[in-house]
Motif scaffolding. Structure first.
Motif: not given
Length: 394
Positions: A346-368
Motif C-alpha cells: 500500500e505504501i507504493w500503491r497509495r498516491n503514486p505521485g506523493s513525495r519521497v518524504q511522505e513515503k519515507l515516513s510510511h516506510l519508517m513506521e512499517w519497519c518500526r
C-alpha cells in the motif's frame, strides 16, 4: 524434379527451412513489433527495423500501427472489459482459439489506433504498400514458397501463416494469462508459461514482461532463457540493436542500516522483487512453521489459501478472499505477516505521485512495527530494506 521446386530439397531440409523461416518471423515480432515499437525498450538500426517490417508484411500482413496500438491497449486495460484479448474477461477458449479474430476486430477500432498508435511508421512505403496492400505480401510469400519448395511449398506457407496467429495471438495472450508460474505478483493475471522461450522468442516469459514491460530482456531468473535477448546481443555486436538505458537501479549497500530518500527510490524501482523476497524470506518460512503446529482440521483451509496470500489484492476474486479470511481468522501470526505484506504494498500503491518524504515516513513506521513484531524473519526483512540504495546506471 519440378514438383520439388528450385531448391530441390530433401524432406528434412524442407522441415529445417520451414523452422528457419518461422523463426525469422518470431524474431521480427518479438524484437521489432514488441520490444522496439510497442514498448520503446529497444533501439534498432533503421535498416534492420525496415527488414523486420518488410518480412512481417510478407509472412503475416501485420501493420505496425495496428499491432502496436492493440498491445499498448492490452497493457493499459489489462484484465478489464476493454482489454482486447483477456482470457480472464473473455474466457480461455475464446482467446486461445480465436485470438487472431479478436486482434482483427480490435484493429478496426479507430479510437484504439488514434490513442495508442503514436510513434509508429507513417512513411510513403507504409501508407502505399504495407498498409494499403497488406494481402499482397502474403500472396507474394506463397509464390516464393511454391517456387522454392515446389508442392511442399503449400505446407511451408501454411505453417508460416498459422504460426504467429496461434502462438502469439492464441497461446501467449491466452495461456500466458491463465496457466503457468509467476515470479512477480503484478496487478494482472500474467504467467510465465515455460522458463525457456523457444516457440515465440522469449515471449513465453509473460509474467516477467508484464512486471517490467519496458525491459528489453524478458528473462529474470538464472535458469530462464530469452531467445530474443540472445538475438539482441548478437545484433548489438554489429551496432544494429541497443537496449535503452533505464536509469538508476536498486542495489544493497553492505553495512547500511538507515532508511533515507535513496532507499525509498530504490525500493520503488525494485518493488516487485522486494515483494517476491518478502514471500520467500517471511511468508514461506512462517507458513511452513505454522502448518506444522496446526490442528488437522485446519490444514485443508491452509492448503486452499496459502498460494493466495502473496497475490496482489487487486486481482483477488471474492471466492479467494473468503479462503484467505478463513485462514487468517484461525492464526494470528499468519494474519500479522499478511497484514504487513498488504501495508508494504500500500505504501507504493497509495498516491503514486506523493513525495519521497511522505513515503519515507510510511516506510519508517512499517519497519518500526516489523522490528517490534517478535517475528524473527520479519525483523530480518526490515533490516534488509534499510540496506537498499540507488546505483547510478553505467
Amino acid at each position: 524434379m519440378w514438383y520439388n521446386g528450385l531448391l530441390d530439397l530433401a524432406w528434412w531440409q524442407v522441415i529445417l527451412a520451414t523452422l528457419i523461416l518461422t523463426h525469422i518471423t518470431i524474431v521480427s515480432v518479438t524484437l521489432y513489433l514488441h520490444r522496439h515499437s510497442a514498448h520503446n525498450a529497444l533501439d534498432l538500426h533503421p535498416a534492420l527495423a525496415h527488414f523486420f517490417r518488410f518480412w512481417l508484411w510478407l509472412t503475416t500482413g501485420t501493420v505496425t500501427k495496428e499491432w502496436t496500438s492493440i498491445h499498448r491497449k492490452h497493457h493499459a486495460k489489462c484484465e478489464q472489459e476493454e482489454d482486447p484479448h483477456s482470457p480472464v474477461v473473455k474466457g480461455i477458449n475464446t482467446v486461445l482459439w480465436t485470438g487472431a479474430e479478436l486482434y482483427q476486430a480490435e484493429a478496426k477500432n479507430q479510437q484504439t489506433l488514434d490513442r495508442y498508435g503514436r510513434r509508429t511508421p507513417e512513411d510513403w512505403i507504409e501508407r502505399n504498400l504495407y498498409t494499403k496492400h497488406r494481402s499482397l505480401g502474403i500472396a507474394l510469400m506463397a509464390v516464393i514458397d511454391l517456387l522454392c519448395f515446389g508442392v511442399a511449398g503449400i505446407t511451408v506457407w501454411a505453417v508460416q501463416m498459422i504460426w504467429i496467429p496461434f502462438f502469439a495471438a492464441g497461446v501467449i495472450n491466452g495461456i500466458g494469462h491463465f496457466w503457468g508460474y509467476r515470479n512477480f505478483e503484478c496487478s494482472d493475471n500474467s504467467r510465465n508459461i515455460i522458463p525457456f522461450g523457444f516457440l515465440i522468442g522469449g515471449e513465453e516469459l509473460h509474467n516477467n514482461h508484464h512486471t517490467y514491460p519496458n525491459s528489453a530482456k524478458l528473462s529474470m531468473k538464472k535458469w530462464e532463457l530469452d531467445i530474443g535477448w540472445l538475438w539482441i546481443r548478437f545484433f548489438g555486436m554489429f551496432g544494429l540493436a541497443k537496449p535503452r538505458n533505464k536509469g538508476p537501479i536498486a542495489h544493497r549497500v553492505p553495512g547500511k542500516d538507515m532508511l533515507d530518500g535513496d532507499t525509498v527510490l530504490a525500493i520503488a524501482n525494485n518493488r516487485f522483487q522486494i515483494m517476491a523476497q518478502y514471500k520467500r524470506q517471511v511468508m514461506i518460512p512462517i507458513l511452513k512453521q505454522q502448518k506444522a503446529q496446526m490442528e488437522s482440521e485446519l490444514r485443508p483451509i491452509y492448503r486452499k489459501a496459502r498460494k493466495l496470500l502473496a497475490r496482489d489484492i487487486t486481482i483477488i476474486k471474492p471466492s479467494e478472499e473468503s479462503r484467505i479470511n478463513a485462514m487468517l481468522q484461525n492464526n494470528s501470526t499468519i494474519r500479522l505477516i499478511y497484514e504487513k505484506h498488504q501495508e508494504l504494498q500500500e505504501i507504493w500503491r497509495r498516491n503514486p505521485g506523493s513525495r519521497v518524504q511522505e513515503k519515507l515516513s510510511h516506510l519508517m513506521e512499517w519497519c518500526r512495527q516489523a522490528e517490534a513484531s517478535g517475528i524473527q524473519s520479519l525483523e530480518e526483512f526490515a533490516a534488509m530494506l534499510k540496506s537498499y540504495s540507488l546505483q547510478p546506471a553505467r
